[in-house]
Scaffold this motif. Structure first.
Motif, mmCIF file in Angstrom:
data_model
loop_
_atom_site.group_PDB
_atom_site.id
_atom_site.type_symbol
_atom_site.label_atom_id
_atom_site.label_comp_id
_atom_site.label_asym_id
_atom_site.label_seq_id
_atom_site.Cartn_x
_atom_site.Cartn_y
_atom_site.Cartn_z
ATOM 1 N N ALA A 142 8.286 4.034 -2.466
ATOM 2 C CA ALA A 142 7.596 2.671 -2.711
ATOM 3 C C ALA A 142 7.944 1.675 -1.952
ATOM 4 O O ALA A 142 7.161 0.247 -1.694
ATOM 5 C CB ALA A 142 8.273 2.240 -4.116
ATOM 6 N N GLU B 81 4.513 18.240 -5.937
ATOM 7 C CA GLU B 81 4.258 16.188 -5.310
ATOM 8 C C GLU B 81 5.297 16.847 -3.960
ATOM 9 O O GLU B 81 4.708 16.574 -3.483
ATOM 10 C CB GLU B 81 4.119 15.873 -6.274
ATOM 11 N N ASP C 117 0.967 -1.126 0.251
ATOM 12 C CA ASP C 117 0.103 0.069 0.134
ATOM 13 C C ASP C 117 1.253 1.487 0.254
ATOM 14 O O ASP C 117 1.180 1.680 1.043
ATOM 15 C CB ASP C 117 -0.839 0.033 1.170
ATOM 16 N N PHE C 118 0.910 1.976 -0.958
ATOM 17 C CA PHE C 118 2.009 2.834 -1.579
ATOM 18 C C PHE C 118 1.165 3.457 -1.371
ATOM 19 O O PHE C 118 1.307 5.091 -2.547
ATOM 20 C CB PHE C 118 3.083 3.016 -2.142
ATOM 21 N N GLY C 119 -0.435 3.889 -2.121
ATOM 22 C CA GLY C 119 -1.050 5.218 -2.394
ATOM 23 C C GLY C 119 -0.823 6.659 -1.927
ATOM 24 O O GLY C 119 -0.926 7.650 -2.871
ATOM 25 N N LYS C 120 -0.905 6.505 -0.538
ATOM 26 C CA LYS C 120 -0.358 8.171 -0.590
ATOM 27 C C LYS C 120 0.780 8.536 -0.840
ATOM 28 O O LYS C 120 0.840 10.277 -1.062
ATOM 29 C CB LYS C 120 -0.102 8.015 0.886
ATOM 30 N N TYR C 121 1.402 7.596 -1.865
ATOM 31 C CA TYR C 121 2.516 8.168 -2.348
ATOM 32 C C TYR C 121 2.732 8.543 -3.976
ATOM 33 O O TYR C 121 3.251 8.905 -4.633
ATOM 34 C CB TYR C 121 3.598 7.580 -2.325
ATOM 35 N N LYS C 122 0.932 7.996 -4.244
ATOM 36 C CA LYS C 122 0.918 7.586 -5.873
ATOM 37 C C LYS C 122 1.189 8.668 -6.689
ATOM 38 O O LYS C 122 1.978 8.482 -7.355
ATOM 39 C CB LYS C 122 -0.846 6.731 -6.586
ATOM 40 N N SER C 123 1.037 9.320 -6.727
ATOM 41 C CA SER C 123 0.505 10.558 -6.975
ATOM 42 C C SER C 123 2.253 11.289 -7.249
ATOM 43 O O SER C 123 2.682 12.732 -8.609
ATOM 44 C CB SER C 123 -0.132 11.980 -7.187
ATOM 45 N N CYS C 124 3.089 11.183 -6.266
ATOM 46 C CA CYS C 124 4.079 11.816 -5.890
ATOM 47 C C CYS C 124 5.533 10.751 -6.731
ATOM 48 O O CYS C 124 6.270 11.080 -7.541
ATOM 49 C CB CYS C 124 4.934 11.569 -4.498
ATOM 50 N N ILE C 125 4.784 10.042 -6.438
ATOM 51 C CA ILE C 125 5.892 8.800 -7.352
ATOM 52 C C ILE C 125 5.928 8.726 -9.276
ATOM 53 O O ILE C 125 6.750 8.162 -9.436
ATOM 54 C CB ILE C 125 5.491 6.886 -7.091
ATOM 55 N N GLU C 126 4.804 9.037 -9.288
ATOM 56 C CA GLU C 126 4.308 9.377 -10.926
ATOM 57 C C GLU C 126 5.232 10.619 -11.373
ATOM 58 O O GLU C 126 5.861 10.459 -12.272
ATOM 59 C CB GLU C 126 2.610 9.591 -11.326
#
Length: 108
Positions: free
Chosen positions: A58, A103, A2-11
């Motif tokens: 991640a 981000e 679960d790294f959903g809270k980081y998803k937009s930053c990772i992208e």
């Protein structure tokens, strides 16, 4: 994982790294490569820190916030340098850098 809270930053980091790689190569093909030296240098550093930041997020690393803070600073500096140049690849890279800086700053 679960790294959903980081998803937009990772992208944003991955997109920025890709634009920086492309910009550095395109800068090497410009007529006045010497004038593009700082842009190339910052593109390379920015791409590397973006990939590191994405990896740390991640992994859920306890150092992700610190890396993201540094990443935001480098992305801003790279964006500022790219924005100085009229080449389309530099302008597109600047946009990606500024988005990533926002981000990462929010993440940090």
């Amino acid at each position: 994982m679960d790294f959903g809270k980081y998803k937009s930053c990772i992208e944003a980091c991955n997109v920025c790294a890709t634009y920086c790689d492309a910009c550095a190569v395109a800068c090497l093909k410009e007529d006045n490569v010497k004038m593009m030296a700082e842009c190339i240098r910052l593109d390379m550093q920015c791409a590397q820190i973006c990939r590191l930041a994405a990896s740390f997020m991640a992994q859920g690393s306890e150092y992700a916030r610190e890396v993201c803070k540094i990443c935001a600073d480098i992305c801003k500096k790279c964006g500022d340098e790219c924005a100085k140049h009229d080449a389309e690849h530099c302008q597109e890279c600047a946009k990606a850098c500024y988005r990533c800086a926002e981000e990462c700053a929010a993440m940090a």
